[in-house]
Every structure is written in C-alpha cells, then in structure tokens.
Design a protein around this motif. Sequence first.
Motif, mmCIF file in Angstrom:
data_model
loop_
_atom_site.group_PDB
_atom_site.id
_atom_site.type_symbol
_atom_site.label_atom_id
_atom_site.label_comp_id
_atom_site.label_asym_id
_atom_site.label_seq_id
_atom_site.Cartn_x
_atom_site.Cartn_y
_atom_site.Cartn_z
ATOM 1 N N ALA A 12 1.081 -1.153 0.617
ATOM 2 C CA ALA A 12 0.024 0.132 -0.527
ATOM 3 C C ALA A 12 0.655 1.339 0.268
ATOM 4 O O ALA A 12 0.238 2.621 -1.083
ATOM 5 C CB ALA A 12 -0.737 -0.067 0.881
ATOM 6 N N SER A 13 1.727 2.067 0.361
ATOM 7 C CA SER A 13 3.211 1.941 0.748
ATOM 8 C C SER A 13 3.513 2.319 -0.542
ATOM 9 O O SER A 13 3.894 4.325 -0.809
ATOM 10 C CB SER A 13 4.363 2.300 1.717
ATOM 11 O OG SER A 13 3.485 2.141 3.501
ATOM 12 N N GLU A 14 4.196 1.463 -1.303
ATOM 13 C CA GLU A 14 4.685 1.521 -2.398
ATOM 14 C C GLU A 14 3.682 2.153 -3.274
ATOM 15 O O GLU A 14 4.450 3.306 -4.414
ATOM 16 C CB GLU A 14 4.723 0.220 -3.187
ATOM 17 C CG GLU A 14 6.288 0.196 -4.367
ATOM 18 C CD GLU A 14 6.121 -1.098 -4.205
ATOM 19 O OE1 GLU A 14 6.706 -1.700 -4.768
ATOM 20 O OE2 GLU A 14 5.679 -2.362 -3.902
ATOM 21 N N MET A 15 2.422 2.068 -3.777
ATOM 22 C CA MET A 15 1.075 2.785 -4.206
ATOM 23 C C MET A 15 1.990 3.933 -4.113
ATOM 24 O O MET A 15 0.995 4.736 -4.692
ATOM 25 C CB MET A 15 -0.037 1.569 -4.105
ATOM 26 C CG MET A 15 0.181 0.696 -4.510
ATOM 27 S SD MET A 15 -1.386 -0.844 -5.097
ATOM 28 C CE MET A 15 -3.454 0.311 -5.331
ATOM 29 N N LEU A 16 0.551 4.012 -2.695
ATOM 30 C CA LEU A 16 0.890 5.780 -2.254
ATOM 31 C C LEU A 16 1.973 6.966 -2.461
ATOM 32 O O LEU A 16 1.980 7.484 -2.773
ATOM 33 C CB LEU A 16 -0.371 5.788 -1.068
ATOM 34 C CG LEU A 16 -1.496 4.734 -0.991
ATOM 35 C CD1 LEU A 16 -1.270 4.898 0.747
ATOM 36 C CD2 LEU A 16 -2.660 5.767 -1.835
ATOM 37 N N LEU A 17 2.462 6.038 -1.811
ATOM 38 C CA LEU A 17 4.104 6.885 -1.564
ATOM 39 C C LEU A 17 4.324 7.133 -3.013
ATOM 40 O O LEU A 17 5.534 8.405 -3.619
ATOM 41 C CB LEU A 17 4.817 7.150 -0.820
ATOM 42 C CG LEU A 17 4.072 6.319 0.490
ATOM 43 C CD1 LEU A 17 5.029 5.659 2.193
ATOM 44 C CD2 LEU A 17 3.408 8.223 1.235
ATOM 45 N N PHE A 18 4.801 6.358 -3.812
ATOM 46 C CA PHE A 18 5.631 5.548 -4.890
ATOM 47 C C PHE A 18 4.946 5.842 -6.309
ATOM 48 O O PHE A 18 5.970 6.237 -7.607
ATOM 49 C CB PHE A 18 7.076 4.851 -4.634
ATOM 50 C CG PHE A 18 8.016 5.164 -3.545
ATOM 51 C CD1 PHE A 18 8.131 6.033 -3.814
ATOM 52 C CD2 PHE A 18 7.507 4.240 -2.724
ATOM 53 C CE1 PHE A 18 9.565 6.237 -1.614
ATOM 54 C CE2 PHE A 18 8.411 3.797 -1.308
ATOM 55 C CZ PHE A 18 8.995 5.310 -1.418
ATOM 56 N N ASN A 19 3.534 6.307 -6.140
ATOM 57 C CA ASN A 19 2.671 5.760 -7.628
ATOM 58 C C ASN A 19 2.855 4.859 -8.239
ATOM 59 O O ASN A 19 3.439 4.835 -9.232
ATOM 60 C CB ASN A 19 3.556 7.572 -8.536
ATOM 61 C CG ASN A 19 1.615 7.758 -9.117
ATOM 62 O OD1 ASN A 19 1.006 7.795 -8.714
ATOM 63 N ND2 ASN A 19 2.094 8.757 -10.517
#
Length: 111
Positions: A12-19
């Motif tokens: 989830a962080s990978e998607m949200l933070l790094f698009n």
Amino acid sequence: MSVRNTLFHFQASEMLLFNKKITAQEACDRNLVSEVFPNDVFQKETEARVQQYAKLPKISLQKCKLVSRELEKDKLYQVNKHECVILMERWQSDECMNAIMGFFSSKGSKL
C-alpha cells in the motif's frame, strides 16, 4: 504485526508514496477488488451482475452495509481529522510552495 499485514502495508505504501501502478490481477490478489473480468466479457458480466443485484432487497442491503461500516466509522473519522491537520501543515510548508512554484513555472514555459 503479522507478515501478511506487513506485506500489505508495504504494498500500500509503495502505491501511495511512490505512485506505483498495478495490474487488475494484482489489485485482485491484494483484495482491492473482488474479481477481474477479461476485457472481451466485461460488459456482459457486469450487466448480468447489475441485473442480479437489482433483484436483491434494497433496505436489507442498506442495513447490512450500515452495520458493516459502523464498526470502522469512528476510526475513519479520527484518521481523517489527523490527515487534515497534516495536510494543513504541508500546505503551509516551504516544500509545498516550492513545488507549486515549480509546477507553474514549468507550465508557463510551455504556454
């Protein structure tokens, strides 16, 4: 935190933070969507589902939805309030102002 929860948090962080973009199948594997249809049958399958769901009792569905979301409602309000505080801080930061100025100066050169 379990290994599964840690992995979910990382993804989830990978998607949200790094698009990071993911495929429909990856979204399904991560339980972000319940099912994936091939493009050639998408219209037929979704129409069939809509027809099927339209026959279900509306009030019962609304009540079930309300009950299932009621448990998380207070937590969501708390998280939202916290996010608003952080957003206000970020909007007032030099970093945000520089990003906005950079955006407009790069757009202005293309006009």
